[in-house]
Design a protein around this motif. Sequence first.
Motif, short mmCIF file in Angstrom:
data_model
loop_
_atom_site.label_atom_id
_atom_site.label_comp_id
_atom_site.label_asym_id
_atom_site.label_seq_id
_atom_site.Cartn_x
_atom_site.Cartn_y
_atom_site.Cartn_z
N SER A 154 56.28 26.39 51.03
CA SER A 154 57.66 26.85 51.05
C SER A 154 57.80 28.17 51.79
O SER A 154 58.77 28.39 52.51
N ALA A 155 56.84 29.06 51.61
CA ALA A 155 56.91 30.37 52.25
C ALA A 155 56.66 30.29 53.75
O ALA A 155 57.30 31.00 54.53
N LYS A 156 55.77 29.41 54.18
CA LYS A 156 55.35 29.40 55.57
C LYS A 156 56.11 28.40 56.43
O LYS A 156 56.28 28.60 57.63
N TRP A 157 56.56 27.30 55.85
CA TRP A 157 57.21 26.25 56.63
C TRP A 157 58.73 26.35 56.61
O TRP A 157 59.37 26.16 57.62
N PHE A 158 59.31 26.57 55.45
CA PHE A 158 60.77 26.56 55.33
C PHE A 158 61.18 27.61 54.30
O PHE A 158 61.54 27.28 53.18
N PRO A 159 61.11 28.88 54.66
CA PRO A 159 61.45 29.94 53.69
C PRO A 159 62.80 29.69 53.05
O PRO A 159 63.80 29.46 53.74
N ASN A 160 62.82 29.68 51.72
CA ASN A 160 64.07 29.49 51.01
C ASN A 160 64.09 30.37 49.77
O ASN A 160 63.08 30.96 49.40
N ASP A 161 65.23 30.46 49.15
CA ASP A 161 65.42 31.39 48.04
C ASP A 161 64.89 30.87 46.72
O ASP A 161 64.81 31.61 45.75
N ILE A 162 64.52 29.59 46.66
CA ILE A 162 64.02 29.00 45.41
C ILE A 162 62.50 29.00 45.38
O ILE A 162 61.89 29.09 44.33
N GLY A 163 61.87 28.90 46.55
CA GLY A 163 60.43 28.99 46.63
C GLY A 163 59.69 27.70 46.34
O GLY A 163 58.53 27.72 45.90
N ARG A 164 60.33 26.58 46.58
CA ARG A 164 59.67 25.28 46.38
C ARG A 164 60.42 24.22 47.17
O ARG A 164 61.45 24.49 47.79
N PHE A 165 59.89 22.98 47.14
CA PHE A 165 60.60 21.85 47.70
C PHE A 165 61.75 21.45 46.78
O PHE A 165 61.69 21.65 45.57
N GLY A 166 62.77 20.83 47.37
CA GLY A 166 63.78 20.19 46.55
C GLY A 166 63.26 18.86 46.04
O GLY A 166 62.22 18.37 46.45
N ARG A 167 63.99 18.27 45.12
CA ARG A 167 63.62 16.98 44.55
C ARG A 167 64.65 15.93 44.94
O ARG A 167 65.84 16.23 45.07
N PRO A 168 64.21 14.68 45.14
CA PRO A 168 65.15 13.63 45.54
C PRO A 168 66.36 13.51 44.62
O PRO A 168 67.48 13.24 45.08
N GLU A 169 66.15 13.73 43.31
CA GLU A 169 67.27 13.61 42.38
C GLU A 169 68.36 14.64 42.65
O GLU A 169 69.54 14.41 42.32
N GLN A 170 68.00 15.78 43.24
CA GLN A 170 69.00 16.79 43.53
C GLN A 170 69.89 16.38 44.70
O GLN A 170 71.09 16.69 44.73
N ILE A 171 69.32 15.66 45.66
CA ILE A 171 70.14 15.10 46.73
C ILE A 171 71.03 13.99 46.17
O ILE A 171 72.21 13.89 46.50
N ALA A 172 70.45 13.16 45.31
CA ALA A 172 71.23 12.08 44.69
C ALA A 172 72.41 12.64 43.90
O ALA A 172 73.51 12.07 43.91
N ALA A 173 72.20 13.76 43.22
CA ALA A 173 73.29 14.35 42.43
C ALA A 173 74.42 14.84 43.33
O ALA A 173 75.60 14.69 43.01
N ALA A 174 74.07 15.42 44.49
CA ALA A 174 75.09 15.89 45.42
C ALA A 174 75.89 14.71 45.98
O ALA A 174 77.12 14.76 46.08
N VAL A 175 75.19 13.63 46.32
CA VAL A 175 75.87 12.44 46.83
C VAL A 175 76.79 11.85 45.75
O VAL A 175 77.94 11.49 46.02
N THR A 176 76.28 11.78 44.54
CA THR A 176 77.07 11.21 43.44
C THR A 176 78.33 12.02 43.19
O THR A 176 79.42 11.46 42.97
N PHE A 177 78.22 13.34 43.25
CA PHE A 177 79.42 14.16 43.08
C PHE A 177 80.43 13.89 44.18
O PHE A 177 81.63 13.70 43.92
N LEU A 178 79.99 13.86 45.45
CA LEU A 178 80.92 13.63 46.55
C LEU A 178 81.53 12.23 46.50
O LEU A 178 82.64 12.01 47.00
#
Length: 267
Positions: free
Chosen positions: A219-243
Amino acid sequence: MEAVMDMGLSGKRALVTGASAGLGRSIAAMLAAEGSSVVVHGRDPARTHAVAGEISAGGGNAVAVLGDLASSAGAAAVAEAAGEVDILVNNAGYYDDRGWSELDDEQWSQIYQVNVVSGVRMIEHLVPGMRRRGWGRVITIGGGLALQPAATLPHYTATLAARHNLTVSLARELAGTGVTANVVAPGAILTEPTRDMTLRAAAEHGWGPGWDAIEKAASAKWFPNDIGRFGRPEQIAAAVTFLASSHADYISGADLRVDGGTVRTIS
């Protein structure tokens, strides 16, 4: 008493393209859990039927549809098999790890057909029915690289930008119809291919020991982000479900980034 948000998806029918694995699989499962009947699309018969079977075994309503969306005939066959669809999730696509010097014009054309034109075909087949019924959702899976491309994967990142751009155009075309069009833009998400790629890089760079340390280093070297880890597929699914839900009636032409803060812009 615990509050429950009803997504208003009971009785809706959703087609999730590229749903035989990864993000599409998670999206299909969550939409079904919220009451949608789901059409699970894929090209691999065993994997596609397995996903539909898992959803059905869990009490959801799912059917499998096979077809190659990169051809006009294949897309038409998938649309016909899917029937009237209220929610279209344009998730299908692919990428390969090629740079500028490794690409020829045929490879540029091929990935554009798969990642862009395939989605346009499904829009052309299914959105007219949404218009007639006065309700619908088109949700396209994009990505942060559409906004912040790197030197590598130029053909892939260009298709992401096209997916974002055409979604805004579609949203304006659909103004006042009851049909919305939006993008969900994932960051780096922990799918099986991502995990495998990360483990190979960890062996090369000495990241570790253990998965937690490897994920933090990646996470630090490839895609610096504020959470410090990969996202999870369920989090993308939740965004799609809301929209897709009734709660998102006032959202159209939006880019919902689910990337841990990788893309830092307020535009």
